[in-house]
Design a protein around this motif. Structure first.
Motif, mmCIF file in Angstrom:
data_model
loop_
_atom_site.group_PDB
_atom_site.id
_atom_site.type_symbol
_atom_site.label_atom_id
_atom_site.label_comp_id
_atom_site.label_asym_id
_atom_site.label_seq_id
_atom_site.Cartn_x
_atom_site.Cartn_y
_atom_site.Cartn_z
ATOM 1 N N MET A 199 0.823 -1.211 0.000
ATOM 2 C CA MET A 199 0.000 0.000 0.000
ATOM 3 C C MET A 199 0.860 1.266 0.000
ATOM 4 S SD MET A 199 -0.913 2.198 2.687
ATOM 5 C CE MET A 199 -1.280 1.370 4.218
ATOM 6 N N VAL A 233 -6.672 -1.439 3.307
ATOM 7 C CA VAL A 233 -5.514 -2.301 3.573
ATOM 8 C C VAL A 233 -5.300 -2.459 5.069
ATOM 9 C CG1 VAL A 233 -2.997 -2.369 3.469
ATOM 10 C CG2 VAL A 233 -4.308 -1.944 1.391
ATOM 11 N N LEU A 274 -4.956 -3.813 -4.188
ATOM 12 C CA LEU A 274 -4.703 -2.374 -4.237
ATOM 13 C C LEU A 274 -5.250 -1.747 -5.511
ATOM 14 C CD1 LEU A 274 -1.329 -2.677 -2.558
ATOM 15 C CD2 LEU A 274 -3.024 -0.946 -1.945
ATOM 16 N N THR A 305 -6.902 3.535 -0.744
ATOM 17 C CA THR A 305 -6.455 2.164 -0.473
ATOM 18 C C THR A 305 -5.964 2.000 0.957
ATOM 19 O OG1 THR A 305 -4.166 2.604 -1.168
ATOM 20 C CG2 THR A 305 -5.677 1.844 -2.870
#
Lengths: 694, 694
Positions: free
Chosen positions: A522, B392, B616, B388
């Motif tokens: 990420m 995550v 992602l 994202t």
């Protein structure tokens, strides 16, 4: 050899500065750029010195003073190389303009010489710094551990230089274009545009100082990673394995000088004897010396640069073969160097294919411009994504081949990982000349801007434009090398980290491994989001200022009053420096936090996650950006309606989106992946198994 | 419980079909959409039957006939659920329009009932299929291995349905808009547009059949992964561990029915008794029943749907607690289910935050629209990348928590991985109702199109528009669930694969591991590039055809002649089916090739690489697309100059770029990561250590 490089840098510096600087107008413009660049770098380095001092203190507290010394030296050497490269570039620009008045050939000479100074100072300073540290600490068994601090110092400077420079250059560029080209309808590099000097400063602080620091870091990092891994697995023969990367770098200095010599010395009357000798030598090698004459096409110029890189590569293969034989290491390690060199060139070739407007991918974007901005963006992103396939396969094959060769040579996986690091060293062994072919681009770009602003005859601008477009192609190639070497270096550093942190169980399904990989993957997304937003913000401030000046300064549009260039430079500087701090700190803090909280295994996972995800995102962004840029240029040659058509307007949208992609976020990812790895390596011994017990 | 679900599906189907279909014009439009959708699905399934037969043969040759049977059943069940969902959707659309004539409330009832049929048939068919296989092979020790074939069959259909449907819907949408809205200046859903029927068909084949197959696959995959891992580590108590995911799914049927009941039964006079009971019951739970009256705002409608999901979640927590207690497994596994449910809702919340136009991120894109298309794209991509971060972190924390709880419960990492799989099952346990809130959107969208085409009074369109925007929000939420569950399922499948392939050394620095991870991480990029290009190509063909019809059919623009809708449907069908084959094959062939050539360890690395990188990219694309869409809607409410302003034009560019992001490439990545994992799991025992010896 490092000293040989430095002597060359001094000699070449004097030669470049001896060239003519042109008339008063040109000098005035050039000195405005010089002042702006110096002001930016001085302020940047002042901020960084606080950061560097803080980190050095942390290192002294948690680790050893020797690592802190190495860290400081790495930071100073990287900053010094960046400063020197930019010092020359902002002086070579006006001299290139003046030289281009008498011909394309001399213009290339001056601009390339400036690039050569950057290239050679990067490799010489890096090699000298590490050698000094080695001599200083050679009696200490932890010598190599201390030297990792050098890479950390270089990385830190590199990240901030890339991010800060990248934000500066694109904010100024986008800001200048949005008001000047689009709102006011005045051409690029028009002196009436208040942001025009900032735009030219940006080329230097971004593409010269930023790129130099980036590759300084890859170069140092690959050598450090190889030496560390060599020490870990070498056993009794460790000395030879540690020495090998340094020796490759040393013969790389000679090879790079040879490559540079072919371009710079070619047809220079002062060096006629040397050239005749080289000419003869190379006539045997199928006359590789390029014939750069006034009618040279882009392809000829490109071939000239390419031949120079090839000549350097050929020489390094010969010299490293001798080195491997003399060192007494297995012959396979020479093959590994070959693998690295070939992989670097292959990635560069793919990059060129996907971004050159003579090829299908970029032309498909130009075609998509005909149906509007939306299809332009979709097609550009598709090309960018598609362009990741071959670089990934090339790197995968290079890793597989290197590991295989290493294992066959010395029978352990550790030897295989050492070989991966060595492939990275091989890829960068000709950095002196590849960086020269890259760093000369911004000089040519600036030279064109000066020609425009000083109202020189159109043929001068025509010549600098030819040099500039050549620079755009070599820049694409340079980016391919930068990312390829970054991945190999980062992976080698991860392997060195795993060895230094004494991690035994690196199982993919370890409890903390998957979270580590996910968070790591990420990071490049977060980082890119931050840097892209930073460009938007800083560009917005420039737009406001440029609009204000056009509104408030009477006679500016008519050319009877001068704009206030300095304020635009100031705003870009402010914006870039303010916005670089948070993403820069993230890159250092997140791996440390992960190492302490989730443990050293999770950190290894994070590094792999960041490296792979960053590799893909960086290639995608760099190539999409390059392809958009060149799709616009392709349309400007008269395709799809030509300049001013609706397709061209759509292409400008693509180009503007591509700017932060290829010059800010994309390249900064190269450094992100290396910096995170080297921070982890430096602090490897400090991490435990984290706060969670399983 | 699966049979209970099926009975409900049949009952509800009869209810929906009993609603009024409106006048002749409406019926004619609706049957054109029905024919188009049926034609597409029939041709798609014909192509897929060849693929399915081929793969089944390969399975029989390399593995066992039982797996092939399971594979076929999985394919048929998934295709059947998709077909049924679409069958209802294309009949519920006109009934929703008719119902909306008498009020918003009845419109929501009909559309939501159609979604409920889709949601319940997905979970019932999946559960029934696996139960049948279990009963069939329960005496065979390899029973669970065979059942993995069911997941593989479902995955294969899902991938092609998602990709084919996604290409169809966006090609028709973009094609219709580019000529209709932009060139001809006629409104959306105008009956003069030859692509308008194809556009409406697309909503069904993409968002109903595609989404249904996607979640069918996640649902089946998560149960299979959990059961397989349970068998691997459970020892003597394996029975309870294998049964647990099935039992959770079974009580999920009841909970989903309860959630659906709250919406569907509410205020329906036929069900007044039931409602009164529910009303009373929920009055105690802070009166969760939404009061859907004619003046209901978007927020009220959204709350109604949300409460229904919450009520289902509350019920499932009670029922699974009982299940866990009765099964005799550790209490921690109930906490794991809670973790999964919470993670799913948290990701959905983040998705909504980043894509709703009432929030900052989307508004920042709308703001960027004011400075043109380029800044719109840059800001949209930044928002997508930034979005994202939390998904995550949520998934990372969920994994960490699940593994920790599993290890604390049964003392092994295998138990921890089982817990991860169980968290995925928990996340999807209320799928019946979450999918219903999602699948009703396209029905409402279609209903609006029919209202427009049949020239119904504006208040009908106003009502269907309200239902449609509600659908857009729930679609964003549904996408959050889809991707979150896909990641957990894929990781659980990887763990199951590692166990089934008997991989002992999964060290991150294994020779083939890094190449595997790199190539794996590249797959989503390649896949997205292919699917995005496919949309461009197919849309281009539609544009050409629509232009041709406007050019060649006299009186079309004036409304005196009818366009040829069927040809546009045909072209979309052709294009979508042709373009889905290559990316679809890649997803199956690449893991097999990797497993055989680079070995089973490298394949594990590849799966991890694909899962993280795909996660992602999918989140980035889905959220950027959603945010662009809503930024445009925000401007249409009158912000930043409103409809028709320059900002709005820039927003349309963003929206068009976002279309393939959020409806084709992004969602297809969910399936890619699951399909690659399940292919590997099915063939796990066939892989060796590859062609390279180290």
């Amino acid at each position: 050899m490092a000293l040989v490089g430095i002597v060359y840098v001094i000699w070449q510096l004097r030669r470049v500065l001896a060239y003519e600087q042109g008339d008063d107008v040109m000098r005035r413009i050039s000195s405005a750029i010089q002042e702006g660049a110096a002001a930016f770098l001085n302020r940047e380095y002042r901020i960084l010195s606080v950061f560097v001092a803080a980190v050095a203190t942390v290192i002294v507290i948690f680790l050893q003073w020797q690592t802190a010394v190495a860290f400081l030296l790495g930071a100073v050497a990287s900053a010094g190389a960046g400063y020197l490269g930019m010092y020359v570039a902002v002086r070579a620009n006006v001299r290139t303009t003046e030289a281009a008045r008498s011909g394309l050939h001399l213009g290339l000479q001056v601009a390339f010489a400036s690039g050569a100074i950057m290239g050679m100072s990067v490799i010489s300073f890096s090699l000298l710094g590490m050698t000094v540290l080695y001599l200083l600490f050679s009696n200490d068994p932890n010598c190599l551990i201390y030297i990792t601090g050098f890479g950390f110092g270089a990385s830190s400077i590199a990240l901030f230089a890339r991010v800060g420079g990248g934000i500066f250059t694109k904010a100024a560029d986008v800001g200048a274009d949005l008001v000047g080209k689009i709102e006011k309808g005045i051409p690029e590099d028009d002196p009436r545009n208040p942001a025009v000097i900032a735009d030219n400063v940006g080329d230097n602080v971004g593409d010269v100082a930023g790129m130099g620091a980036d590759l300084f870091e890859s170069y140092s990092g690959s050598i450090i990673a190889a030496a560390t891994l060599g020490a870990a697995f070498g056993g009794d023969a460790a000395g030879a394995f540690i020495a090998l990367p340094f020796l490759i770098a040393a013969v790389g200095v000679i090879s790079s000088l040879f490559g540079i010599y072919i371009i710079v010395a070619d047809k220079d009357p002062n060096l006629a004897v040397g050239t005749r000798f080289v000419d003869k030598a190379l006539a045997l090698l199928n006359s590789q010396v390029a014939d750069i004459n006034e009618n040279a096409s882009l392809q000829d110029l490109l071939d000239a640069l390419r031949h120079s890189v090839w000549a350097a590569s050929a020489l390094i293969l010969v010299l490293t073969l001798l080195t491997v034989i003399v060192s007494g290491v297995h012959f396979n390690y020479w093959l590994v160097i070959l693998v690295g060199l070939m992989a670097g060139n292959a990635i560069a070739y793919v990059t060129e294919y996907y971004t050159a407007y003579t090829e299908k991918p970029t032309q498909s974007i130009a075609k998509a411009c005909e149906t509007g901005a939306a299809t332009t963006i979709i097609q550009g992103l598709s090309v960018g994504m598609m362009s990741t396939v071959f670089p990934v396969l090339i790197v995968a094959v290079a890793i597989l081949a290197s590991i295989w060769l290493g294992i066959k040579a010395d029978g352990s996986i550790a030897a295989g990982l050492y070989a991966v690091a060595l492939a990275g060293v091989g890829m960068l062994s000709t950095l002196g000349v590849t960086l020269a072919t890259d760093a000369y681009g911004p000089v040519a770009d600036n030279a064109g801007g000066i020609a425009e602003m000083a109202h020189l005859p159109p043929e001068v601008r025509h010549r600098t434009d030819a040099l500039d477009s050549l620079g755009n192609t070599t820049a694409a190639t340079g980016k391919g090398f930068a990312i390829g070497s970054a991945v190999l270096t980062a992976l080698a550093l991860v392997a060195a980290y795993v060895s230094a942190a004494k991690i035994e169980n690196l199982d993919l399904l370890n409890p903390t491994m998957l979270p580590g990989i996910l968070i790591g993957a990420m990071m490049p997304y977060l980082f890119s989001a931050l840097t892209m937003t930073a460009v938007s913000k800083a560009a917005y401030a420039i737009v406001m200022e440029v609009r204000r000046q056009f509104h408030e300064i009477p006679g500016l549009m008519e050319g009877t009053a001068s704009p206030d260039y300095a304020t635009c430079v100031d705003i870009s500087t402010e914006g870039a420096l303010r916005e670089m701090i948070f993403p820069g700190m993230l890159a250092v803090v997140v791996p440390l936090l992960t190492g302490f909280v989730l443990g050293k295994e999770a950190l290894a996972g994070m590094l792999i996650g960041t490296t792979t995800s960053g590799f893909l995102l960086a290639v995608m962004m760099a190539n999409a950006g390059g392809a958009w840029d060149n799709a616009k240029k392709w349309i400007e040659t008269g395709e799809s309606g030509g300049k001013g058509s609706d397709a061209h307007k759509a292409a400008v949208v693509g180009d503007t989106v591509g700017d932060p992609f290829k010059d800010t976020s994309g390249p900064a990812l190269n450094i992100l992946i290396k910096l995170m790895s080297i921070v982890s390596l430096v602090f490897a011994t400090a991490f435990g198994s984290g706060w969670f017990s399983f």
